[in-house]
Enzyme design. Sequence first.
Site, PDB file in Angstrom:
ATOM      1  N   LYS A   1       0.818  -1.219   0.000  1.00  0.00           N
ATOM      2  CA  LYS A   1       0.000   0.000   0.000  1.00  0.00           C
ATOM      3  C   LYS A   1       0.857   1.278   0.000  1.00  0.00           C
ATOM      4  CE  LYS A   1      -3.953  -2.167   2.378  1.00  0.00           C
ATOM      5  NZ  LYS A   1      -4.919  -2.018   3.509  1.00  0.00           N
TER       6      LYS A   1
ATOM      7  N   TYR B   1     -12.406  -2.070  -3.653  1.00  0.00           N
ATOM      8  CA  TYR B   1     -12.887  -2.216  -2.271  1.00  0.00           C
ATOM      9  C   TYR B   1     -14.413  -2.149  -2.156  1.00  0.00           C
ATOM     10  CZ  TYR B   1      -8.303  -2.190   0.033  1.00  0.00           C
ATOM     11  OH  TYR B   1      -7.043  -2.517   0.498  1.00  0.00           O
TER      12      TYR B   1
ATOM     13  N   PHE C   1     -15.236   3.684   6.980  1.00  0.00           N
ATOM     14  CA  PHE C   1     -13.907   4.115   6.553  1.00  0.00           C
ATOM     15  C   PHE C   1     -13.695   4.013   5.040  1.00  0.00           C
ATOM     16  CE2 PHE C   1     -13.741  -0.342   7.980  1.00  0.00           C
ATOM     17  CZ  PHE C   1     -13.280  -0.973   6.830  1.00  0.00           C
TER      18      PHE C   1
ATOM     19  N   THR D   1      -5.048  -6.800  11.065  1.00  0.00           N
ATOM     20  CA  THR D   1      -5.369  -5.525  10.412  1.00  0.00           C
ATOM     21  C   THR D   1      -4.852  -4.340  11.210  1.00  0.00           C
ATOM     22  OG1 THR D   1      -7.406  -6.586   9.652  1.00  0.00           O
ATOM     23  CG2 THR D   1      -7.285  -4.189   9.426  1.00  0.00           C
TER      24      THR D   1
ATOM     25  N   ASN E   1      -1.966   0.380   6.769  1.00  0.00           N
ATOM     26  CA  ASN E   1      -1.398  -0.847   7.331  1.00  0.00           C
ATOM     27  C   ASN E   1      -0.559  -1.656   6.335  1.00  0.00           C
ATOM     28  OD1 ASN E   1      -3.488  -1.799   5.838  1.00  0.00           O
ATOM     29  ND2 ASN E   1      -4.561  -2.830   7.509  1.00  0.00           N
TER      30      ASN E   1
ATOM     31  N   HIS F   1      -2.227  -5.419   1.648  1.00  0.00           N
ATOM     32  CA  HIS F   1      -3.527  -6.087   1.487  1.00  0.00           C
ATOM     33  C   HIS F   1      -3.263  -7.522   1.072  1.00  0.00           C
ATOM     34  CE1 HIS F   1      -7.496  -7.170  -0.072  1.00  0.00           C
ATOM     35  NE2 HIS F   1      -6.825  -7.701  -1.081  1.00  0.00           N
TER      36      HIS F   1
ATOM     37  N   GLU G   1      -9.599 -10.927  -7.462  1.00  0.00           N
ATOM     38  CA  GLU G   1      -8.651  -9.820  -7.294  1.00  0.00           C
ATOM     39  C   GLU G   1      -7.457  -9.967  -8.236  1.00  0.00           C
ATOM     40  OE1 GLU G   1      -9.802  -8.940  -2.611  1.00  0.00           O
ATOM     41  OE2 GLU G   1      -7.785  -9.613  -3.103  1.00  0.00           O
TER      42      GLU G   1
HETATM   43  P1  ATP Z   1      -6.990  -6.290   3.742  1.00  0.00           P
HETATM   44  O1  ATP Z   1      -8.372  -6.575   3.209  1.00  0.00           O
HETATM   45  O2  ATP Z   1      -6.455  -4.940   3.350  1.00  0.00           O
HETATM   46  O3  ATP Z   1      -6.020  -7.383   3.476  1.00  0.00           O
HETATM   47  P2  ATP Z   1      -7.970  -6.933   6.307  1.00  0.00           P
HETATM   48  O4  ATP Z   1      -8.699  -8.054   5.660  1.00  0.00           O
HETATM   49  O5  ATP Z   1      -7.089  -7.202   7.472  1.00  0.00           O
HETATM   50  O6  ATP Z   1      -7.047  -6.194   5.307  1.00  0.00           O
HETATM   51  P3  ATP Z   1     -10.487  -5.514   6.188  1.00  0.00           P
HETATM   52  O7  ATP Z   1     -11.390  -5.598   7.345  1.00  0.00           O
HETATM   53  O8  ATP Z   1     -10.773  -6.303   4.952  1.00  0.00           O
HETATM   54  O9  ATP Z   1      -8.994  -5.793   6.707  1.00  0.00           O
HETATM   55  O10 ATP Z   1     -10.366  -3.976   5.814  1.00  0.00           O
HETATM   56  C1  ATP Z   1      -9.792  -3.589   4.582  1.00  0.00           C
HETATM   57  C2  ATP Z   1      -8.858  -2.424   4.812  1.00  0.00           C
HETATM   58  O11 ATP Z   1      -9.630  -1.308   5.243  1.00  0.00           O
HETATM   59  C3  ATP Z   1      -7.824  -2.615   5.925  1.00  0.00           C
HETATM   60  O12 ATP Z   1      -6.661  -3.282   5.512  1.00  0.00           O
HETATM   61  C4  ATP Z   1      -7.534  -1.185   6.315  1.00  0.00           C
HETATM   62  O13 ATP Z   1      -6.612  -0.566   5.428  1.00  0.00           O
HETATM   63  C5  ATP Z   1      -8.885  -0.520   6.158  1.00  0.00           C
HETATM   64  N1  ATP Z   1      -9.589  -0.474   7.448  1.00  0.00           N
HETATM   65  C6  ATP Z   1     -10.155  -1.513   8.108  1.00  0.00           C
HETATM   66  N2  ATP Z   1     -10.706  -1.128   9.267  1.00  0.00           N
HETATM   67  C7  ATP Z   1     -10.479   0.212   9.355  1.00  0.00           C
HETATM   68  C8  ATP Z   1     -10.781   1.210  10.302  1.00  0.00           C
HETATM   69  N3  ATP Z   1     -11.450   0.921  11.419  1.00  0.00           N
HETATM   70  N4  ATP Z   1     -10.392   2.483  10.051  1.00  0.00           N
HETATM   71  C9  ATP Z   1      -9.725   2.793   8.911  1.00  0.00           C
HETATM   72  N5  ATP Z   1      -9.404   1.904   7.970  1.00  0.00           N
HETATM   73  C10 ATP Z   1      -9.761   0.628   8.170  1.00  0.00           C
HETATM   74 MG    MG Z   2      -9.875  -7.855   3.816  1.00  0.00          MG
END
Ligand code: ATP
Ligand code: MG
Length: 137
Positions: free
Chosen positions: A9, A49, A57, A91, A112, A115, A126
């Site tokens: 990212k 997304y 968010f 996450t 973070n 992805h 994807e």
């Molecule tokens: P990813 O899908 O990116 O691999 P993940 O599966 O751990 O990560 P998801 O719950 O799918 O997390 O959320 C997708 C992305 O949205 C997260 O990686 C993060 O960048 C963002 N995100 C998730 N929760 C929050 C939050 N509470 N505030 C801000 N951004 C968030």
């Molecule tokens: Mg995810």
Amino acid sequence: IERTLSIIKPDATNRNLTGKINAKFEDAGLRIVAQKRIHLTPAQAGQFYEVHKERPFYGELCEFMASAPVVVQVLEGEGAIAKNREVMGATNPAQADEGTIRADFALSVGENSVHGSDAPETAAQEIAYFFSGLELV
Ligand code: ATP
Ligand code: MG
């Protein structure tokens, strides 16, 4: 043998961490079989997304993902989807296990660093979103 989609990212590409993150994938036995650097538009980030569009968010996430170039990649290995998520860590970096990418590099729950696809169906979707058949060997 399984494949998963990974994205390095903007927070990580901005800090020149691509090589360090790739070393963690390779050390875990994941092979980088496709990789390119692209700059998403907000609309492309929004489409990627889409599943999160009702989450509070979503706007912030799409803006962040379009804020700088990202590195999209296909990782291959036994159980690659789960293994990648293990290497990524939780996450929220505050909850990520020691030695994971997010524990070592992530700035916040939003910024973070990586992805990773979460299931075989999403991995296939994807990968197809970012790579053509010709780019995958
Ligand atoms: P990813 O899908 O990116 O691999 P993940 O599966 O751990 O990560 P998801 O719950 O799918 O997390 O959320 C997708 C992305 O949205 C997260 O990686 C993060 O960048 C963002 N995100 C998730 N929760 C929050 C939050 N509470 N505030 C801000 N951004 C968030
Ligand atoms: Mg995810």
